[in-house]
Motif scaffolding. Structure first.
Motif, mmCIF file in Angstrom:
data_model
loop_
_atom_site.group_PDB
_atom_site.id
_atom_site.type_symbol
_atom_site.label_atom_id
_atom_site.label_comp_id
_atom_site.label_asym_id
_atom_site.label_seq_id
_atom_site.Cartn_x
_atom_site.Cartn_y
_atom_site.Cartn_z
ATOM 1 N N LYS A 183 32.679 -11.786 101.639
ATOM 2 C CA LYS A 183 31.772 -12.881 101.950
ATOM 3 C C LYS A 183 32.080 -13.462 103.321
ATOM 4 C CE LYS A 183 30.782 -14.311 97.203
ATOM 5 N NZ LYS A 183 30.687 -15.463 96.261
ATOM 6 N N GLU A 184 31.129 -14.213 103.855
ATOM 7 C CA GLU A 184 31.338 -14.855 105.134
ATOM 8 C C GLU A 184 32.210 -16.100 104.962
ATOM 9 O OE1 GLU A 184 27.167 -13.590 107.385
ATOM 10 O OE2 GLU A 184 27.580 -15.675 106.900
ATOM 11 N N ARG A 185 32.861 -16.465 106.055
ATOM 12 C CA ARG A 185 33.653 -17.690 106.043
ATOM 13 C C ARG A 185 32.704 -18.886 105.902
ATOM 14 N NH1 ARG A 185 38.556 -18.077 110.258
ATOM 15 N NH2 ARG A 185 38.664 -15.948 109.404
ATOM 16 N N GLU A 186 33.092 -19.836 105.046
ATOM 17 C CA GLU A 186 32.220 -20.973 104.776
ATOM 18 C C GLU A 186 32.956 -22.292 104.898
ATOM 19 O OE1 GLU A 186 30.684 -20.735 100.796
ATOM 20 O OE2 GLU A 186 32.639 -21.111 99.875
ATOM 21 N N PHE A 187 32.186 -23.322 105.219
ATOM 22 C CA PHE A 187 32.715 -24.664 105.349
ATOM 23 C C PHE A 187 33.136 -25.212 103.997
ATOM 24 C CE2 PHE A 187 33.180 -28.931 106.708
ATOM 25 C CZ PHE A 187 32.532 -29.743 105.783
ATOM 26 N N GLN A 241 43.532 -31.515 99.103
ATOM 27 C CA GLN A 241 43.885 -31.614 97.695
ATOM 28 C C GLN A 241 42.763 -30.991 96.876
ATOM 29 O OE1 GLN A 241 46.727 -32.879 96.120
ATOM 30 N NE2 GLN A 241 45.780 -32.015 94.285
ATOM 31 N N MET A 242 43.100 -29.997 96.087
ATOM 32 C CA MET A 242 42.104 -29.250 95.320
ATOM 33 C C MET A 242 42.398 -29.424 93.834
ATOM 34 S SD MET A 242 41.838 -25.778 97.612
ATOM 35 C CE MET A 242 43.466 -25.208 97.135
ATOM 36 N N ASN A 243 41.485 -30.053 93.138
ATOM 37 C CA ASN A 243 41.610 -30.281 91.701
ATOM 38 C C ASN A 243 40.512 -29.539 90.947
ATOM 39 O OD1 ASN A 243 43.739 -32.108 92.234
ATOM 40 N ND2 ASN A 243 42.312 -33.830 92.396
ATOM 41 N N SER A 244 40.713 -29.398 89.650
ATOM 42 C CA SER A 244 39.714 -28.734 88.796
ATOM 43 C C SER A 244 39.278 -27.405 89.398
ATOM 44 C CB SER A 244 38.503 -29.640 88.590
ATOM 45 O OG SER A 244 38.868 -30.879 88.020
ATOM 46 N N TYR A 276 31.968 -32.912 102.870
ATOM 47 C CA TYR A 276 32.342 -31.847 101.938
ATOM 48 C C TYR A 276 31.169 -30.912 101.665
ATOM 49 C CZ TYR A 276 36.357 -34.822 100.910
ATOM 50 O OH TYR A 276 37.503 -35.572 101.008
ATOM 51 N N ALA A 277 31.502 -29.666 101.403
ATOM 52 C CA ALA A 277 30.496 -28.748 100.880
ATOM 53 C C ALA A 277 30.122 -29.194 99.468
ATOM 54 C CB ALA A 277 31.053 -27.323 100.853
ATOM 55 N N ASP A 278 28.866 -28.977 99.102
ATOM 56 C CA ASP A 278 28.422 -29.389 97.772
ATOM 57 C C ASP A 278 29.252 -28.734 96.668
ATOM 58 O OD1 ASP A 278 24.858 -29.537 98.594
ATOM 59 O OD2 ASP A 278 26.478 -30.995 98.857
ATOM 60 N N SER A 279 29.703 -27.521 96.912
ATOM 61 C CA SER A 279 30.430 -26.772 95.886
ATOM 62 C C SER A 279 31.792 -27.371 95.552
ATOM 63 C CB SER A 279 30.607 -25.319 96.316
ATOM 64 O OG SER A 279 31.312 -25.257 97.547
ATOM 65 N N VAL A 280 32.334 -28.220 96.429
ATOM 66 C CA VAL A 280 33.661 -28.785 96.198
ATOM 67 C C VAL A 280 33.649 -30.306 96.073
ATOM 68 C CG1 VAL A 280 34.666 -26.862 97.466
ATOM 69 C CG2 VAL A 280 34.350 -29.072 98.626
ATOM 70 N N LYS A 281 32.501 -30.902 96.292
ATOM 71 C CA LYS A 281 32.393 -32.354 96.267
ATOM 72 C C LYS A 281 32.831 -32.893 94.904
ATOM 73 C CE LYS A 281 29.042 -33.537 98.824
ATOM 74 N NZ LYS A 281 27.678 -33.797 99.334
ATOM 75 N N GLY A 282 33.674 -33.911 94.915
ATOM 76 C CA GLY A 282 34.186 -34.487 93.684
ATOM 77 C C GLY A 282 35.427 -33.809 93.147
#
Length: 122
Positions: free
Chosen positions: A43-47, A82-85, A60-66
């Motif tokens: 895949k391509e590099r993404e924000f 910080q990456m949760n869930s 934030y990207a929508d995929s990681v928001k929250g």
């Protein structure tokens, strides 16, 4: 010139957490907006996330928001993610990058780290 070194990646189960760090060389860290990007195999590099020079503005990207939080400590020349869930689809190489402009666009970033692998098992 800014040199960036990421750390903190690893293998984690789905639902778990990791904190990535990115240490910058030089005395101009606070002059740069910082971002995190990721690239999964094929895949391509993404924000993923960006933070302004002062830390007062984030995006934030929508995929990681929250679930993900970007922060920085200018006294330590370090930016964090910080990456949760965590989910299996978060599996990728994560890169930090520095830019003179506050942007979500990959092409706006001038300096890149070497990346750190994050693998999320199901």
């Amino acid at each position: 010139q800014v040199q960036l070194v990421e750390s903190g990646g690893g293998l984690v189960q789905a639902g778990g957490s990791l904190r990535l760090s990115c240490s910058a060389s030089g005395r101009t860290f606070s002059s740069y907006h910082m971002g995190w990007f990721r690239q999964a195999p094929g895949k391509e590099r993404e924000f993923v996330a960006a933070i302004s020079k002062s830390g007062g503005n984030t995006r934030y990207a929508d995929s990681v928001k929250g679930r993900f939080t970007i922060s920085r400590d200018n006294a330590k020349n370090t930016v964090y993610l910080q990456m949760n869930s965590l989910k299996p689809e978060d599996t990728a190489v994560y890169y930090c990058a520095a830019s003179r402009v506050f942007s979500v666009l990959l092409g706006s970033y001038d300096y890149w780290g070497q990346g750190t692998q994050v693998t999320v098992s199901s």
